[in-house]
Write a protein that holds these residues in place. Sequence first.
Motif, mmCIF file in Angstrom:
data_model
loop_
_atom_site.group_PDB
_atom_site.id
_atom_site.type_symbol
_atom_site.label_atom_id
_atom_site.label_comp_id
_atom_site.label_asym_id
_atom_site.label_seq_id
_atom_site.Cartn_x
_atom_site.Cartn_y
_atom_site.Cartn_z
ATOM 1 N N UNK A 167 0.834 -1.221 0.000
ATOM 2 C CA UNK A 167 0.000 0.000 0.000
ATOM 3 C C UNK A 167 0.859 1.259 0.000
ATOM 4 N N UNK A 168 1.783 1.367 0.997
ATOM 5 C CA UNK A 168 2.620 2.570 1.066
ATOM 6 C C UNK A 168 3.987 2.364 0.435
ATOM 7 N N UNK A 169 4.290 1.120 -0.003
ATOM 8 C CA UNK A 169 5.531 0.762 -0.694
ATOM 9 C C UNK A 169 6.775 0.910 0.182
ATOM 10 N N UNK A 170 6.600 0.980 1.489
ATOM 11 C CA UNK A 170 7.756 1.076 2.376
ATOM 12 C C UNK A 170 8.163 -0.320 2.850
ATOM 13 N N UNK A 171 9.477 -0.483 3.121
ATOM 14 C CA UNK A 171 10.031 -1.782 3.508
ATOM 15 C C UNK A 171 10.065 -1.895 5.039
ATOM 16 N N UNK A 211 3.995 -1.543 9.775
ATOM 17 C CA UNK A 211 4.338 -0.642 10.887
ATOM 18 C C UNK A 211 4.345 0.830 10.485
ATOM 19 N N UNK A 212 4.293 1.121 9.165
ATOM 20 C CA UNK A 212 4.343 2.520 8.706
ATOM 21 C C UNK A 212 2.940 3.092 8.494
ATOM 22 N N UNK A 213 2.142 2.451 7.634
ATOM 23 C CA UNK A 213 0.814 3.006 7.323
ATOM 24 C C UNK A 213 -0.303 2.286 8.057
#
Length: 353
Positions: free
Chosen positions: A11-15, A30-32
């Motif tokens: 969804x947010x493309x963060x690792x 853990x981010x979005x």
Amino acid sequence: MAETVHAQCGFCRKRFRLRADQLNREVRCPHCKTVVKITPRTETATAAIEALRDAPRPTYPVASSRPRAMSQAAMPNKSVAIVWLVLVGVGFIGVLIGLFVVFGRRGGELIPAVGGDLTGQHFERNEIAPSAGAEAFARGMEPAVPGGAALPPAVVAPAELVQVHVERLLRGFKDETVTYAVGHVKNNTSEFIHSMKVTVGLYDENEKPLGEAVAILINIPPRYTAPLVADWTHDQGVRATRWALAGWETAPSGVPAELPHLEVTEPWPRRDPNSVAEDGEISAKVTNHGAVPVRDMDVVAILLDNKGKIRGAVKGEVTKEIKPETSEEISIRWTRCAGTLVSSAEVWVQPQY
């Protein structure tokens, strides 16, 4: 220690990192904070990603700076053209204003009519120099030019001895057969004007002559402005929408040379400020400064709102004896003007002859 793997949120493309036993299960990013399902990559997908990462990037030619310089060089020319267009437009507007000031305008402003009132449009017709009538008046004679002097409204020349200003047309009186041309007459001299005749030409919207409204004023005091109510009798259905001052003359034929001077004070409209009735009554105190009693009188009145704008007019007769150097109260009724619009009145009374 549990084995961990790297994962990427869809969804947010963060690792982020997670335990190996969490693969193929739903976990919360853990981010979005979005719940996503992490699946392990296949060998084919991994090889494709590595191939795209190692592929050479395409190169593109850098645009030359010379066209940019040419575009920048052309900008001043464009600005100059805009400035010239603005100057030409301003000059054209200035020429139009100059022509308007020099030659005047054909028609005047239209003001919305109120109740039974019809506000017409003034225009100049057969204009005569004011000096012609003024010089004749100074000699105590009738104007040498037929019809007297046509005076434009609200324009007073220093040499002008009489100012006539017609301001409105009011229609619908006496069974729709009488139209009033209403305004003011100012005596700019230091002497009484014992008698004066004012004629106002009336026209339709196509400037076709319809008739003339006439008023006779008697004993206008020096430096005094008298209300003017000139009347025109016509057939039903006839409507004048424009007017032009046809002329004025002093000492008109048929009017006696000496008549008692009547002074009007304390004019006041009697009306209910909360009533929408179109009639009311005006009272005034009249003093006879003549040497003989006066019994029959002509009365005209102009009805004004709280801004001094003409809202109505009345013209009639009053019979009441006033002895020399005495005062009496008179009254006259008005019609076709809502009482809520009337705040004050200008009244003119003169003896009948």
